[in-house]
Enzyme design. Structure first.
Site, PDB file in Angstrom:
ATOM      1  N   THR A  86       0.878  -1.167   0.000  1.00 47.31           N
ATOM      2  CA  THR A  86       0.000   0.000   0.000  1.00 47.31           C
ATOM      3  C   THR A  86       0.915   1.216   0.000  1.00 47.31           C
ATOM      4  O   THR A  86       1.632   1.446   0.972  1.00 47.31           O
ATOM      5  CB  THR A  86      -0.907   0.022   1.240  1.00 47.31           C
ATOM      6  OG1 THR A  86      -1.725  -1.149   1.245  1.00 47.31           O
ATOM      7  CG2 THR A  86      -1.803   1.252   1.249  1.00 47.31           C
ATOM      8  N   LYS A 161      -6.306   1.529  -3.844  1.00 45.32           N
ATOM      9  CA  LYS A 161      -6.143   0.949  -2.502  1.00 45.32           C
ATOM     10  C   LYS A 161      -6.236   2.020  -1.417  1.00 45.32           C
ATOM     11  O   LYS A 161      -6.804   1.771  -0.333  1.00 45.32           O
ATOM     12  CB  LYS A 161      -4.793   0.230  -2.408  1.00 45.32           C
ATOM     13  CG  LYS A 161      -4.520  -0.422  -1.038  1.00 45.32           C
ATOM     14  CD  LYS A 161      -5.518  -1.536  -0.729  1.00 45.32           C
ATOM     15  CE  LYS A 161      -5.310  -2.130   0.669  1.00 45.32           C
ATOM     16  NZ  LYS A 161      -4.018  -2.783   0.847  1.00 45.32           N
ATOM     17  N   LYS A 230      -0.203   4.039   8.934  1.00 43.31           N
ATOM     18  CA  LYS A 230       0.545   4.317   7.712  1.00 43.31           C
ATOM     19  C   LYS A 230      -0.383   4.508   6.528  1.00 43.31           C
ATOM     20  O   LYS A 230      -0.247   5.447   5.737  1.00 43.31           O
ATOM     21  CB  LYS A 230       1.518   3.166   7.424  1.00 43.31           C
ATOM     22  CG  LYS A 230       2.417   3.389   6.213  1.00 43.31           C
ATOM     23  CD  LYS A 230       2.827   2.090   5.535  1.00 43.31           C
ATOM     24  CE  LYS A 230       1.714   1.563   4.672  1.00 43.31           C
ATOM     25  NZ  LYS A 230       2.113   0.442   3.772  1.00 43.31           N
TER      26      LYS A 230
END
Length: 286
Positions: A86, A161, A230
């Site tokens: 990601t 994503k 994150k």
């Protein structure tokens, strides 16, 4: 193209590597932590030289880590790099351009389905890159995924994503808030979840995450709070670059950052539910 290598043997990479190993497609696997390699339980024929593989799948924290690894272990012309992380689309595009100069193809293939999906080879992939390249690596992708979506050029998979995760994680935190209020009102939380699942508030979070990973007491969603923080940090940065709205993204990121400030970076994110009341107060009070 039939040989593959996996770099990164954590919760996700381990399952991916095992699926490819069972299919006889795994040539090499490596992880910075030798214990992870041992825990993966791969066949003895699987080596550690990723340079000989046709396709190298990276299951590491982000594109930046891939770039660092490739500084130490350069690719060869003709290889295909599959970035399963990601990451930010700008980073994907920059890495792809650099690799293209060396004759190396790149596909960003962000994944969803969790560690259970990786174990079962049933991931969903959001992909960016050349259609011809994606077609060439299909025999390997078939072993790790059940659904694949080609979203456009390089970076499109990672952009998709980020949108996926900002919605998923914000929905998780909203559910934590609602169920925290339910508990304060004296309601049985598991019964409230049954009601949610019978109504329009149902989601993966209520149908799977809470019943399977939280309410039963296992508290094992198989991912760290640091991973969610994150992801939301990247989504917040992405939204800023798009000059778009980020109200829920920002709030969810603030809640996750508060958990990290409490020293919970390595804690499984299922624990965000019992932590939620305190996290919300911390964010509210600044």
């Amino acid at each position: 193209m039939t040989t593959s290598a996996v770099v990164g043997l954590g919760q996700m990479g381990r399952g991916i590597a095992r699926c490819l190993d069972r299919a006889g497609l795994l040539h090499a696997a490596m992880d910075a932590n030798p214990d992870q390699r041992a825990a993966a339980g791969l066949s003895q024929a699987v080596g550690s030289d990723i340079s000989a593989a046709d396709i190298v799948l990276f299951v590491v924290p982000g594109t930046a880590q891939i770039a660092e690894i490739l500084e130490q272990t350069p690719c060869r012309a003709g290889q295909v790099i599959v970035d399963l992380t990601t990451s930010h689309p700008e980073e994907s595009s920059a890495l792809a351009a650099r690799l293209a100069g060396s004759g190396v193809a790149y596909v960003d293939a962000a994944m969803t389905g969790g560690a259970a999906g990786a174990d079962a080879g049933s991931l969903t992939l959001m992909m960016g890159g050349e259609a011809e390249t994606i077609g060439r690596i299909a025999p390997v992708l078939d072993r790790i995924s059940h659904k694949r979506f080609h979203m456009g050029p390089v970076g499109s998979g990672h952009a998709t994503k980020l949108v996926h995760n900002l919605i998923l994680h914000s929905a998780f935190m909203a559910t934590c808030e609602g169920l925290t209020l339910a508990g304060k009102a004296g309601l049985e939380v598991d019964r409230v979840v049954e009601v949610l699942n019978a109504g329009n508030a149902r989601s993966f979070v209520t149908e799977v995450r809470f019943p399977r990973d939280i309410l039963g007491g296992t508290m094992n969603a198989r991912s760290r709070i640091a991973n969610l923080e994150k992801d939301l940090g990247l989504a917040r940065r992405f939204a800023a670059a798009m000059e778009g709205p980020a109200a829920y993204t920002g709030l969810t990121h603030d809640l996750l950052a508060a958990a990290l400030a409490q020293g919970a970076a390595e804690t499984d994110f299922s624990h965000l539910f019992p932590m939620f009341d305190d996290l919300a107060r911390q964010v509210r009070d600044g």
